[in-house]
Design a protein around this motif. Structure first.
Motif, PDB file in Angstrom:
ATOM      1  N   HIS A 117      71.402  19.593  15.889  1.00 30.26           N
ATOM      2  CA  HIS A 117      72.340  20.604  15.384  1.00 30.26           C
ATOM      3  C   HIS A 117      73.665  19.918  15.049  1.00 30.26           C
ATOM      4  N   THR A 118      74.051  19.985  13.785  1.00 31.65           N
ATOM      5  CA  THR A 118      75.286  19.308  13.339  1.00 31.65           C
ATOM      6  C   THR A 118      76.388  20.327  13.112  1.00 31.65           C
ATOM      7  N   VAL A 119      77.505  20.128  13.774  1.00 32.96           N
ATOM      8  CA  VAL A 119      78.667  21.007  13.561  1.00 32.96           C
ATOM      9  C   VAL A 119      79.347  20.600  12.261  1.00 32.96           C
ATOM     10  N   THR A 120      79.536  21.559  11.376  1.00 28.61           N
ATOM     11  CA  THR A 120      80.115  21.231  10.063  1.00 28.61           C
ATOM     12  C   THR A 120      81.524  21.801   9.880  1.00 28.61           C
ATOM     13  N   ALA A 121      81.891  22.796  10.663  1.00 28.57           N
ATOM     14  CA  ALA A 121      83.244  23.357  10.517  1.00 28.57           C
ATOM     15  C   ALA A 121      83.666  24.031  11.820  1.00 28.57           C
ATOM     16  N   ARG A 125      90.988  30.472  15.985  1.00 31.97           N
ATOM     17  CA  ARG A 125      91.666  31.773  15.826  1.00 31.97           C
ATOM     18  C   ARG A 125      92.538  32.011  17.047  1.00 31.97           C
ATOM     19  N   HIS A 126      93.333  33.123  17.017  1.00 32.34           N
ATOM     20  CA  HIS A 126      94.259  33.294  18.150  1.00 32.34           C
ATOM     21  C   HIS A 126      93.511  33.584  19.450  1.00 32.34           C
ATOM     22  N   ASP A 127      92.311  34.240  19.367  1.00 34.63           N
ATOM     23  CA  ASP A 127      91.623  34.580  20.624  1.00 34.63           C
ATOM     24  C   ASP A 127      90.229  33.957  20.760  1.00 34.63           C
ATOM     25  N   HIS A 128      89.815  33.109  19.812  1.00 32.30           N
ATOM     26  CA  HIS A 128      88.514  32.429  19.932  1.00 32.30           C
ATOM     27  C   HIS A 128      88.425  31.284  18.919  1.00 32.30           C
ATOM     28  N   VAL A 129      87.350  30.513  19.024  1.00 37.57           N
ATOM     29  CA  VAL A 129      87.049  29.534  17.970  1.00 37.57           C
ATOM     30  C   VAL A 129      85.699  29.906  17.359  1.00 37.57           C
ATOM     31  N   ALA A 130      85.556  29.674  16.062  1.00 39.56           N
ATOM     32  CA  ALA A 130      84.269  29.894  15.390  1.00 39.56           C
ATOM     33  C   ALA A 130      83.757  28.517  14.969  1.00 39.56           C
ATOM     34  N   VAL A 131      82.520  28.234  15.361  1.00 32.63           N
ATOM     35  CA  VAL A 131      81.953  26.904  15.107  1.00 32.63           C
ATOM     36  C   VAL A 131      80.725  27.062  14.214  1.00 32.63           C
ATOM     37  N   VAL A 132      80.741  26.392  13.075  1.00 29.58           N
ATOM     38  CA  VAL A 132      79.625  26.482  12.122  1.00 29.58           C
ATOM     39  C   VAL A 132      78.694  25.292  12.356  1.00 29.58           C
ATOM     40  N   VAL A 133      77.403  25.611  12.480  1.00 26.09           N
ATOM     41  CA  VAL A 133      76.427  24.583  12.885  1.00 26.09           C
ATOM     42  C   VAL A 133      75.220  24.640  11.944  1.00 26.09           C
ATOM     43  N   LYS A 134      74.764  23.440  11.529  1.00 23.42           N
ATOM     44  CA  LYS A 134      73.539  23.364  10.722  1.00 23.42           C
ATOM     45  C   LYS A 134      72.425  22.887  11.635  1.00 23.42           C
ATOM     46  N   GLY A 135      71.387  23.714  11.800  1.00 20.06           N
ATOM     47  CA  GLY A 135      70.263  23.339  12.664  1.00 20.06           C
ATOM     48  C   GLY A 135      68.952  23.463  11.931  1.00 20.06           C
ATOM     49  N   PRO A 136      67.833  23.248  12.622  1.00 17.75           N
ATOM     50  CA  PRO A 136      66.524  23.307  11.969  1.00 17.75           C
ATOM     51  C   PRO A 136      66.258  24.661  11.314  1.00 17.75           C
ATOM     52  N   SER A 137      66.869  25.746  11.862  1.00 15.17           N
ATOM     53  CA  SER A 137      66.574  27.044  11.240  1.00 15.17           C
ATOM     54  C   SER A 137      67.710  27.546  10.348  1.00 15.17           C
ATOM     55  N   GLY A 138      68.560  26.635   9.882  1.00 17.30           N
ATOM     56  CA  GLY A 138      69.602  27.030   8.933  1.00 17.30           C
ATOM     57  C   GLY A 138      70.999  26.935   9.523  1.00 17.30           C
ATOM     58  N   THR A 139      71.937  27.594   8.847  1.00 16.78           N
ATOM     59  CA  THR A 139      73.346  27.521   9.270  1.00 16.78           C
ATOM     60  C   THR A 139      73.698  28.752  10.102  1.00 16.78           C
ATOM     61  N   GLU A 140      74.346  28.502  11.245  1.00 18.27           N
ATOM     62  CA  GLU A 140      74.741  29.604  12.141  1.00 18.27           C
ATOM     63  C   GLU A 140      76.219  29.452  12.478  1.00 18.27           C
ATOM     64  N   THR A 141      76.836  30.553  12.894  1.00 19.49           N
ATOM     65  CA  THR A 141      78.219  30.479  13.395  1.00 19.49           C
ATOM     66  C   THR A 141      78.220  31.008  14.822  1.00 19.49           C
ATOM     67  N   HIS A 142      78.819  30.246  15.730  1.00 23.51           N
ATOM     68  CA  HIS A 142      78.907  30.652  17.141  1.00 23.51           C
ATOM     69  C   HIS A 142      80.372  30.757  17.542  1.00 23.51           C
ATOM     70  N   LYS A 143      80.607  31.678  18.485  1.00 25.65           N
ATOM     71  CA  LYS A 143      81.988  31.874  18.945  1.00 25.65           C
ATOM     72  C   LYS A 143      82.142  31.396  20.379  1.00 25.65           C
ATOM     73  N   ALA A 144      83.327  30.875  20.687  1.00 22.79           N
ATOM     74  CA  ALA A 144      83.624  30.460  22.071  1.00 22.79           C
ATOM     75  C   ALA A 144      85.122  30.613  22.308  1.00 22.79           C
TER      76      ALA A 144
END
Ligand SMILES: Cc1cc2nc3c(=O)[nH]c(=O)nc-3n(C[C@H](O)[C@H](O)[C@H](O)COP(=O)(O)OP(=O)(O)OC[C@H]3O[C@@H](n4cnc5c(N)ncnc54)[C@H](O)[C@@H]3O)c2cc1C
Length: 363
Positions: A117-121, A125-144
């Motif tokens: 899984h490669t993080v691409t972006a 944000r003021h209350d979280h981070v959004a992390v864009v990831v390219k994995g075997p099943s496509g591109t996803e965005t996760h929050k933390a």
């Protein structure tokens, strides 16, 4: 939402993930490839490494015991001055195996580790981070709540979060000769500009030859010339960047860097496995993902622990650029038994080192 998204499952990332998961944080780790590969490291570490892995991993990871180093002012044709201890100073270990072991301990502690899984972006944000990831099943965005950049010298997280770059990069290259060698000394050659070339006996795993210098087109030729001087034909060549720093800041609004991403390396050897894991322990202990203000506590804690050693490491490295006659005199004067710890240049000025030098001068 996760507490932490960790980018990179090298030593820094897995060590942090383990420490945070042990504190009941929700941790998601992304690794772009297979954990531990491609190899771009000698895996030559002080014996402190065994404090970071389960006892059961020792036999699997251990390759060779090192008691000292022979320093040469030129290539293999020059005599070396030996610096040694009567006990083991360092070990050559299986670096791919180390990464896999550390990732396993993170999973056992409760972290969710996803390879390939490669993080691409990254968006802070003021209350979280959004992390864009390219994995075997496509591109996803996760929050933390926070993103942790443990993604090595060319850190994507560092550039995405606008954090400062390290002051310098070296280009390290290495290759292997499969002839078993159980000698207990490494050879260090002060024969390249501002750094050194090396030979590390790795027991049954053979011998490693390597060098690091400022990046330039001539690095492969320099390396070939070094191997030719030893009369060896190396295989499995690999290379990587070594960041030298540290930068003035390794934390953002909801982001932090650990390990090579933060240039937490020894300026006089380029080694960063143990410094990165020490910094990871500070981060896991100090940072509360619900309190971005605690990022400052991490900055303070790792700098209190490591910045003096890194500063002294820069001084030690200056000796690599002294004129050869002065290097020869210095090596002759200081060679023999030493009382220093390879991760702590401050021990050059320790009582133990002074005692060792005095006892030699009285012989
Ligand atoms: C030639 C050479 C020899 C070395 N020898 C030694 C030595 O003997 N001893 C020593 O202590 N140190 C040595 N080092 C330094 C050591 O390799 C590093 O300090 C250490 O690997 C840093 O660990 P890390 O976890 O910070 O980064 P890394 O080990 O680089 O791990 C970063 C991880 O992040 C992953 N990653 C990167 N970008 C992304 C992304 N966008 N998405 C997902 N994953 C990503 C990478 O695949 C990698 O697995 C050497 C370095 C070189 C180049």
């Amino acid at each position: 939402m996760y507490d932490f998204i960790v980018v990179g499952a090298g030593p820094a990332g897995s060590r942090f993930a383990r420490g945070a998961a042990e504190r009941d944080r929700d941790v998601l780790v992304f690794e772009q490839g297979e954990i531990g590969r491609p190899l771009a490291c000698s895996g030559h570490v002080s014996t402190d490494i065994w404090d970071y892995v389960p006892d059961s991993a020792h036999d699997e990871l251990f390759q060779n015991e090192i008691y000292g180093a022979r320093f040469h002012v030129g290539g293999p044709e020059t005599d070396g001055e030996a610096f040694y201890k009567h006990e083991s100073i360092s070990n050559a270990i299986d670096r791919v195996g180390l990464d896999k072991t550390l990732a396993r301990t993170a999973v056992e502690a409760g972290a969710d580790v996803r390879d390939h899984h490669t993080v691409t972006a990254v968006r802070e944000r003021h209350d979280h981070v959004a992390v864009v990831v390219k994995g075997p099943s496509g591109t996803e965005t996760h929050k933390a709540r926070m993103v942790v950049g443990c993604d090595g010298p060319r850190s994507r997280v560092r550039s995405e979060c606008d954090l400062p770059q390290p002051g310098e990069f070296l280009h390290g290259v290495l290759g292997f000769d499969s002839t078993p060698d159980h000698q207990d000394f490494v050879d260090v050659h002060l024969s390249v500009p501002k750094f050194f070339a090396w030979r590390i006996p790795r027991g049954d795993a053979g011998v490693e030859y390597g060098l690091a210098v400022a990046p330039s087109a001539s690095v492969p030729d320099r390396f070939s010339a070094f191997c030719d001087a030893y009369g060896v034909d190396v295989s499995h060549r690999c290379s990587g960047a070594i960041p030298i720093g540290p930068p003035r800041r390794v934390t953002g609004r909801r982001s932090l860097l650990i390990g090579d991403a933060a240039a937490q390396t020894k300026p006089f050897t380029g080694g960063g496995i143990l410094y990165g894991m020490r910094a990871a322990d500070h981060a896991a202990r100090e940072i509360d993902p619900e309190q971005p203000g605690t990022l400052g506590d991490y900055e303070r804690a790792w700098r209190d622990d490591l910045s003096n050693e890194i500063r002294l490491g820069h001084w030690v490295r200056r000796a690599y650029s002294l004129p050869t006659p002065i290097q020869s005199l210095g090596l002759q004067a200081l060679s023999g038994e030493i009382g220093v710890h390879m991760d702590r240049p401050s021990t050059l000025f320790s009582r133990e080192q002074m005692r060792t030098l005095l006892s030699q001068s009285n012989r």
